[in-house]
Design a protein around this motif. Sequence first.
Motif, PDB file in Angstrom:
ATOM      1  N   ILE A 276      -7.512   7.125   4.020  1.00 25.91           N
ATOM      2  CA  ILE A 276      -8.523   7.523   5.015  1.00 25.91           C
ATOM      3  C   ILE A 276      -9.353   6.316   5.444  1.00 25.91           C
ATOM      4  N   LEU A 277      -9.705   5.458   4.489  1.00 22.09           N
ATOM      5  CA  LEU A 277     -10.455   4.245   4.833  1.00 22.09           C
ATOM      6  C   LEU A 277      -9.655   3.349   5.769  1.00 22.09           C
ATOM      7  N   GLY A 278      -8.343   3.231   5.486  1.00 26.27           N
ATOM      8  CA  GLY A 278      -7.475   2.433   6.357  1.00 26.27           C
ATOM      9  C   GLY A 278      -7.476   2.969   7.779  1.00 26.27           C
ATOM     10  N   LYS A 279      -7.485   4.276   7.906  1.00 27.88           N
ATOM     11  CA  LYS A 279      -7.540   4.891   9.241  1.00 27.88           C
ATOM     12  C   LYS A 279      -8.890   4.635   9.908  1.00 27.88           C
ATOM     13  N   CYS A 280      -9.953   4.582   9.102  1.00 24.98           N
ATOM     14  CA  CYS A 280     -11.281   4.245   9.653  1.00 24.98           C
ATOM     15  C   CYS A 280     -11.290   2.824  10.202  1.00 24.98           C
ATOM     16  N   TRP A 281     -10.717   1.888   9.433  1.00 26.10           N
ATOM     17  CA  TRP A 281     -10.682   0.491   9.885  1.00 26.10           C
ATOM     18  C   TRP A 281      -9.907   0.371  11.191  1.00 26.10           C
TER      19      TRP A 281
ATOM     20  N   VAL B  77       0.828  -1.215   0.000  1.00 23.10           N
ATOM     21  CA  VAL B  77       0.000   0.000   0.000  1.00 23.10           C
ATOM     22  C   VAL B  77       0.858   1.260   0.000  1.00 23.10           C
ATOM     23  N   PHE B  78       2.044   1.185   0.555  1.00 22.08           N
ATOM     24  CA  PHE B  78       2.928   2.341   0.525  1.00 22.08           C
ATOM     25  C   PHE B  78       3.559   2.500  -0.859  1.00 22.08           C
ATOM     26  N   THR B  79       3.729   1.380  -1.578  1.00 25.01           N
ATOM     27  CA  THR B  79       4.285   1.439  -2.928  1.00 25.01           C
ATOM     28  C   THR B  79       3.300   2.084  -3.893  1.00 25.01           C
ATOM     29  N   ASP B  80       2.015   1.712  -3.773  1.00 29.08           N
ATOM     30  CA  ASP B  80       0.990   2.275  -4.649  1.00 29.08           C
ATOM     31  C   ASP B  80      -0.293   2.475  -3.837  1.00 29.08           C
ATOM     32  N   PRO B  81      -0.408   3.604  -3.139  1.00 25.18           N
ATOM     33  CA  PRO B  81      -1.568   3.830  -2.254  1.00 25.18           C
ATOM     34  C   PRO B  81      -2.903   3.844  -2.982  1.00 25.18           C
ATOM     35  N   GLY B  82      -2.906   4.136  -4.262  1.00 26.49           N
ATOM     36  CA  GLY B  82      -4.157   4.229  -4.996  1.00 26.49           C
ATOM     37  C   GLY B  82      -4.687   2.898  -5.503  1.00 26.49           C
ATOM     38  N   ASP B  83      -3.917   1.834  -5.355  1.00 23.74           N
ATOM     39  CA  ASP B  83      -4.351   0.531  -5.841  1.00 23.74           C
ATOM     40  C   ASP B  83      -5.175  -0.177  -4.764  1.00 23.74           C
ATOM     41  N   SER B  84      -6.375  -0.610  -5.127  1.00 23.47           N
ATOM     42  CA  SER B  84      -7.301  -1.139  -4.124  1.00 23.47           C
ATOM     43  C   SER B  84      -7.022  -2.571  -3.686  1.00 23.47           C
TER      44      SER B  84
ATOM     45  N   LEU C  55      -1.440   3.113  12.332  1.00 24.55           N
ATOM     46  CA  LEU C  55      -2.208   4.362  12.211  1.00 24.55           C
ATOM     47  C   LEU C  55      -1.254   5.543  12.059  1.00 24.55           C
ATOM     48  N   ASN C  56      -0.172   5.546  12.822  1.00 27.47           N
ATOM     49  CA  ASN C  56       0.828   6.608  12.709  1.00 27.47           C
ATOM     50  C   ASN C  56       1.494   6.580  11.333  1.00 27.47           C
ATOM     51  N   ASP C  57       1.734   5.355  10.818  1.00 24.92           N
ATOM     52  CA  ASP C  57       2.319   5.226   9.477  1.00 24.92           C
ATOM     53  C   ASP C  57       1.387   5.826   8.426  1.00 24.92           C
ATOM     54  N   PHE C  58       0.085   5.596   8.592  1.00 25.48           N
ATOM     55  CA  PHE C  58      -0.888   6.129   7.643  1.00 25.48           C
ATOM     56  C   PHE C  58      -0.972   7.650   7.733  1.00 25.48           C
ATOM     57  N   GLU C  59      -0.718   8.189   8.914  1.00 25.64           N
ATOM     58  CA  GLU C  59      -0.698   9.647   9.057  1.00 25.64           C
ATOM     59  C   GLU C  59       0.419  10.229   8.175  1.00 25.64           C
ATOM     60  N   GLN C  60       1.558   9.550   8.159  1.00 26.02           N
ATOM     61  CA  GLN C  60       2.674  10.003   7.326  1.00 26.02           C
ATOM     62  C   GLN C  60       2.359   9.822   5.846  1.00 26.02           C
ATOM     63  N   LEU C  61       1.701   8.673   5.527  1.00 26.10           N
ATOM     64  CA  LEU C  61       1.351   8.418   4.131  1.00 26.10           C
ATOM     65  C   LEU C  61       0.344   9.452   3.626  1.00 26.10           C
ATOM     66  N   GLU C  62      -0.549   9.887   4.503  1.00 33.98           N
ATOM     67  CA  GLU C  62      -1.557  10.868   4.116  1.00 33.98           C
ATOM     68  C   GLU C  62      -0.919  12.205   3.757  1.00 33.98           C
ATOM     69  N   GLU C  63       0.191  12.530   4.394  1.00 33.96           N
ATOM     70  CA  GLU C  63       0.881  13.767   4.065  1.00 33.96           C
ATOM     71  C   GLU C  63       1.394  13.737   2.625  1.00 33.96           C
ATOM     72  N   LEU C  64       1.767  12.522   2.174  1.00 34.74           N
ATOM     73  CA  LEU C  64       2.257  12.358   0.801  1.00 34.74           C
ATOM     74  C   LEU C  64       1.106  12.215  -0.190  1.00 34.74           C
ATOM     75  N   GLU C  65       0.007  11.588   0.254  1.00 35.47           N
ATOM     76  CA  GLU C  65      -1.152  11.338  -0.611  1.00 35.47           C
ATOM     77  C   GLU C  65      -2.422  11.881   0.060  1.00 35.47           C
ATOM     78  N   PRO C  66      -2.567  13.186   0.143  1.00 33.16           N
ATOM     79  CA  PRO C  66      -3.691  13.774   0.904  1.00 33.16           C
ATOM     80  C   PRO C  66      -5.072  13.485   0.302  1.00 33.16           C
ATOM     81  N   ASP C  67      -5.148  13.161  -0.977  1.00 35.01           N
ATOM     82  CA  ASP C  67      -6.441  12.938  -1.621  1.00 35.01           C
ATOM     83  C   ASP C  67      -6.724  11.464  -1.905  1.00 35.01           C
ATOM     84  N   CYS C  68      -5.972  10.584  -1.284  1.00 39.43           N
ATOM     85  CA  CYS C  68      -6.174   9.153  -1.504  1.00 39.43           C
ATOM     86  C   CYS C  68      -7.216   8.620  -0.512  1.00 39.43           C
ATOM     87  N   LYS C  69      -8.361   8.205  -1.015  1.00 45.07           N
ATOM     88  CA  LYS C  69      -9.437   7.754  -0.123  1.00 45.07           C
ATOM     89  C   LYS C  69      -9.054   6.492   0.641  1.00 45.07           C
TER      90      LYS C  69
END
Length: 310
Positions: free
Chosen positions: A260-265, A212-219, A243-257
Amino acid sequence: MHGRLKVRTSEEQKALKQKEQQKKLLAYHMGMEKILSTRKKDSYDLESLQISASILSSNPDVYTLWNYRKEVILMKIEESKQDELEGEEKLISFLESEIKFTEQCLPENPKSYGAWHHRYWVLLNHPKPNWTNEFALCTKYLTKDDRNFHVWDYRRLLVNKIGITFDHELSFSTERLNINFSNYSSWHYRSTLRKLDSDCVGRELDLVKNAVFTDPGDSSAWFYLRWVLSNPTINVQAKIELLNDFEQLEELEPDCKWVILGKCWLTGSLDLTANKYLNRRVDFYKRLAVLDPLRKGQYVDYLKIAEKKT
């Protein structure tokens, strides 16, 4: 002018294509009529069998014809029982030709349900099936297209027949995923190999997190991640770190849904009594409703549930 090739207009090309399609359709109807008129319970017509092969070679999704060929094979099996001297040998020869025939059909449509199902059915009725050869065929087709879920399903059937070890298949799955993380079928196949436990869940989490870090947009990897996160052996601390890792990933990919879904889970599977996680999930659903408007209604429903708990 002389010496120049005539270039057909689009209308001429369209008319020729329609004429060719009509010829094929007529041949198909005539062939089917011939086969069905000679279809009997106790005998078969060789010409009809050949016609069925011709049709299936260009369209391997005609289930009626595969069923017809199964009926012929059942007749051959009964014939072999009456011939004690050469019956089995003749049957094997006939079935081997049928197996080769299915392999001729697969290039036309490698994802043909009918062709793969028929091939396996023939092997199940084969006195001496070569399951090892089938396994090599699976590897060949997955090398060409590692998303062909028919081949993954076929491979899973063969594993028990051949007795392939779990470690071998796990390594094969890892190899295919390293080549292409965007592979639903390989992720799914991996989930069928074993039940996650405390000894392996950490490794699976690392593998899918890398994807997911390699290609965050791939489902595809995100769906596998959700499955991994549903395992009760993952402790709260590991989820907080992710969750902390996803916070960092979100900074790189702010518009990747998916981030955000991963953080919801993750926040949904943590301590539901902790208001800080519930409040964050409310914010996540509001963002998802904007980022993913096609599913806005779903997020609004989730948002109502989350708000009731805050």
